[in-house]
Design an enzyme around this catalytic site. Structure first.
Site, PDB file in Angstrom:
ATOM      1  N   SER A 558      -5.148   2.144  -0.165  1.00  8.38           N
ATOM      2  CA  SER A 558      -6.432   1.763   0.344  1.00  8.38           C
ATOM      3  C   SER A 558      -7.289   3.342   0.570  1.00  8.38           C
ATOM      4  O   SER A 558      -6.832   4.222   1.300  1.00  8.38           O
ATOM      5  CB  SER A 558      -6.399   0.916   1.508  1.00  8.38           C
ATOM      6  OG  SER A 558      -7.758   1.086   2.318  1.00  8.38           O
ATOM      7  N   TYR A 571      -3.627  -1.079  10.305  1.00  8.73           N
ATOM      8  CA  TYR A 571      -3.634  -1.321   8.845  1.00  8.73           C
ATOM      9  C   TYR A 571      -3.936   0.067   8.221  1.00  8.73           C
ATOM     10  O   TYR A 571      -3.267   0.424   7.275  1.00  8.73           O
ATOM     11  CB  TYR A 571      -5.266  -2.239   8.669  1.00  8.73           C
ATOM     12  CG  TYR A 571      -5.555  -2.152   7.189  1.00  8.73           C
ATOM     13  CD1 TYR A 571      -4.913  -3.124   6.436  1.00  8.73           C
ATOM     14  CD2 TYR A 571      -6.388  -1.267   6.584  1.00  8.73           C
ATOM     15  CE1 TYR A 571      -5.167  -3.330   5.250  1.00  8.73           C
ATOM     16  CE2 TYR A 571      -6.735  -1.610   5.159  1.00  8.73           C
ATOM     17  CZ  TYR A 571      -6.257  -2.424   4.353  1.00  8.73           C
ATOM     18  OH  TYR A 571      -6.383  -2.531   3.047  1.00  8.73           O
TER      19      TYR A 571
END
Length: 681
Positions: A558, A571
């Protein structure tokens, strides 16, 4: 003029589909059927006699009108007058093209002469197990007479071609009482004045042969069961098969990558346990369709299933080296100056007593069909041994067909393989969103795909959308569970022979400020993404190193693994962990030819399971925009002002694995439409 509304064509297709749908009657893409009839010539307006016959490479079970070759019967039969003889009979195949009627249709096959020259309206040529058992029995001619009397005539072995068509036509003329013939070493041919009569006669020949073998044959044609070669219990058998599959696939892929198929049917396991396994397997198959798919003979492990795994692996490696040397010697014994080059010396069939059969091909369907053909061959050997002695055609004849110029031309007509043909991919989180898009792209590029997802329903639905089980299979797996991860790879090994392209895509996200982030929030996200990717990559490395075929591991990381966004500590940290796993594993696995790379997406809202599961609402709240406008919001903050879609991520995965970046490892590709703060430094 192969219009499906033509009565002769309609009846032919229906008959063909019935006969082709039962493996007892003929094998996949084997045999051919035909019909003769009258149609109006669109040029002259006069009636013209036509032959409709299954074209080259078609399959009876799925035959449509487009799979028929349509020839003018007068021109086809006129070829008899210019036939140059057996030594030049291959030239007649090219001549068939000058007999074609109309535009379109399939290319005529080598068996066209058989159908056109036999003087009857309908002809079936099939490869039933019982028929080939008679055809390969040492006393085949006498047994055919005993079984059928003068109703079915014996035809000595001859390679398929124009002369065989002449032979059968002559035999029919000389035996007006006959309904068909047994072709030595090959199969059966039947004929009739109507489609119904032809089909009934084909079935009569097959069923009469089956009854003859059943009533006259010995009880144990393969000899007694050998102590120690009995099948392992099912669970243990499949565990051992999953352990061996990657190694065997790697051996079978020495010349070029192959996909595998595993079979442990009762017929296979019984044959592998019997006394005559080794001598019969060494004789090889006989029917041309069989050994073109399975090679002249299989590789047979000569150890019991109780042997330690390391000993079994070492012996398989020795036997594989010997097999390659033997195959090269076979080629050298029979090749002539105009023979095509040797196509590869690896086995297509590997038999492991107590465990089962591993078959291989350039794709899953080819591998599966090769296994099906060898089951046909087992049935043939059983029938022949029950009533006589199995006596296949000579090795030199097998070579003449395997390296036939016409067969080579057929192979050359096949379309070029797709970029990922022969590769097996496993995509975690593949049931939805980015994972689903990746699975679809990899399948479209020729890969076999294992759709791995915690949600069994979405995994199954995605796999079904991608195609049959020859293309994709679902597995249910929680990537945080070691046992489930191991089981998923075992399922992949049994389905396709192993894996060589892994996409670590499974993930979730919880967006909270630091002080509201619980230990459970932290552990859950690190378990799925950091631990899960580690477990999947570790198991992938075990399989890939056993295969010795290299491989690809791709992490869907990501932008958040690089960019420090707000309210995102768990995250972002998990994604940073994944990003560094890419670097660490690239450094460690490079010596095995395993490349490890990553993709850093951002703002993939459409179709995303993560965003639909609450992450979208949380991030929208952080940025103060309506959730339905989140994708547009993300797009506006990028340099390219474009929204990122799941397909864009899938494109990056293909770019990394499709062959053009073969020398790239340890790389992260941003797929974020341009986020300057996330530029890699």
């Amino acid at each position: 003029m192969n219009d499906v509304t033509t009565p002769e064509v309609q009846a032919l297709l229906e008959r063909s589909n019935r006969l082709g749908s039962d493996p007892r009657y003929t094998n996949y893409a084997g045999g051919n059927t035909s019909a003769k009839g009258v149609a109006v010539d669109p040029v002259t307006g006069a009636d013209v006699e036509l032959l409709w016959v299954k074209g080259s490479g078609g399959d009876l079970g799925t035959l449509t009108s487009n799979g028929l070759a349509v020839l003018r019967l007068d021109r086809m039969r006129a070829l008899v007058d210019v036939y140059p003889g057996v030594a030049q009979e291959d030239e007649m195949v090219a001549a068939f093209d000058y007999c074609l009627h109309g535009k379109g249709g399939a290319a005529p096959s080598i068996d066209t002469a058989m159908h056109g020259l036999v003087d009857t309206a309908h002809v079936d040529h099939l490869h039933p197990d019982a028929g080939i058992a008679l055809a390969t029995a040492a006393e085949g001619e006498a047994l055919t007479k005993e079984c059928f009397g003068d109703r079915v005539v014996w035809v000595p072995w001859r390679r398929p071609g124009f002369q065989l068509g002449l032979d059968i036509a002559a035999i029919k003329r000389a035996n007006p009482q006959a309904i068909g013939c047994i072709l030595g070493g090959h199969g059966i041919t039947a004929w009739g004045e109507t489609s119904e009569e032809c089909e009934a006669r084909s079935l009569e020949i097959i069923q009469t042969a089956e009854r003859f073998i059943s009533t006259r044959g010995t009880a144990d044609p393969f000899g007694p069961v050998v102590a120690g070669l009995e099948p392992l219990p099912e669970a243990e058998r499949r565990r051992r098969a999953a352990e061996l599959a990657p190694l065997i696939r790697g051996l079978a892929s020495t010349d070029k990558p192959m996909v595998g198929h595993f079979t442990d049917s009762e017929a296979v396991l019984d044959f592998l346990a019997r006394e005559k396994l080794q001598p019969l397997a060494a004789l090889g198959t006989s029917c041309p369709d069989h050994f073109l798919r399975t090679k002249v003979r299989p590789l047979v492990l000569d150890l019991p299933p109780s042997a330690p795994l390391a000993e079994t692996v070492a012996r398989l490696e020795q036997l594989h080296a010997a097999y390659r040397a033997d195959y090269a010697a076979y080629y050298s014994r029979h090749a002539t100056a105009d023979s095509p080059p040797m196509r590869g010396a690896d086995p297509a069939i590997v038999l492991v007593p107590g465990v089962g059969m591993f078959s291989f091909g350039q794709d899953k369907q080819t591998a599966r069909v090769a296994g099906e053909f060898y089951v046909n061959a087992i049935n043939v050997m059983r029938g022949a041994e029950a009533i006589s002695t199995y006596a296949p055609i000579a090795e030199s004849e097998k070579f003449r067909i395997e390296y036939w110029a016409l067969e080579e031309a057929k192979l050359q007509r096949k379309p070029a393989p797709k970029a990922l043909a022969g590769r097996v991919a496993l995509v975690t989180g593949g049931g939805s969103g980015i994972g689903k898009a990746i699975a679809a792209r990899l399948a479209a590029e020729g890969a076999c795909v294992v759709v791995a997802d915690m949600n069994a329903d979405t995994a199954a639905a995605t796999a079904a959308e991608l195609g049959s089980t020859d293309v994709a299979v679902p597995v249910t797996v929680d990537v945080t569970d070691e046992a489930q991860v191991s089981a998923a790879f075992a399922d992949a090994a049994l389905a396709f022979g192993g894996v060589d392209l892994i996409v670590n895509n499974a993930g979730l996200s919880i967006s909270k400020p630091l002080l509201e982030t619980t230990a459970r929030d932290w552990d859950l996200q690190h378990d799925v993404m950091a631990r899960g990717s580690f477990l999947v990559s570790r198991e992938a490395a075990r399989v890939m190193t056993a295969q010795r075929m290299g491989g690809d591991i791709v992490y869907i990381a990501s932008k958040n693994g690089v960019f420090a966004g707000p309210n995102n500590v768990a995250y972002g940290a998990a994604k940073a962990d994944q990003a560094h796993q890419v670097r660490l594993l690239a450094a460690e696995l490079g010596e095995h030819g395993i490349r490890v790379n990553g993709v850093n997406p951002d703002g993939v809202v459409q179709g995303s399971g993560i965003f639909a599961g609450g992450w979208g609402a949380q991030r929208a709240a952080v940025y103060g925009v309506p959730e339905e406008e989140l994708g547009a919001f993300y797009a506006k903050r990028t340099l390219l002002k474009r929204e990122v879609l799941p397909e864009n991520v899938a494109n990056a995965v293909f770019a990394l694995t499709g062959g053009e970046l073969s020398h790239t490892t340890g790389l992260h590709i941003p797929v974020d439409a341009g986020v300057a703060a996330a530029f890699l430094r």
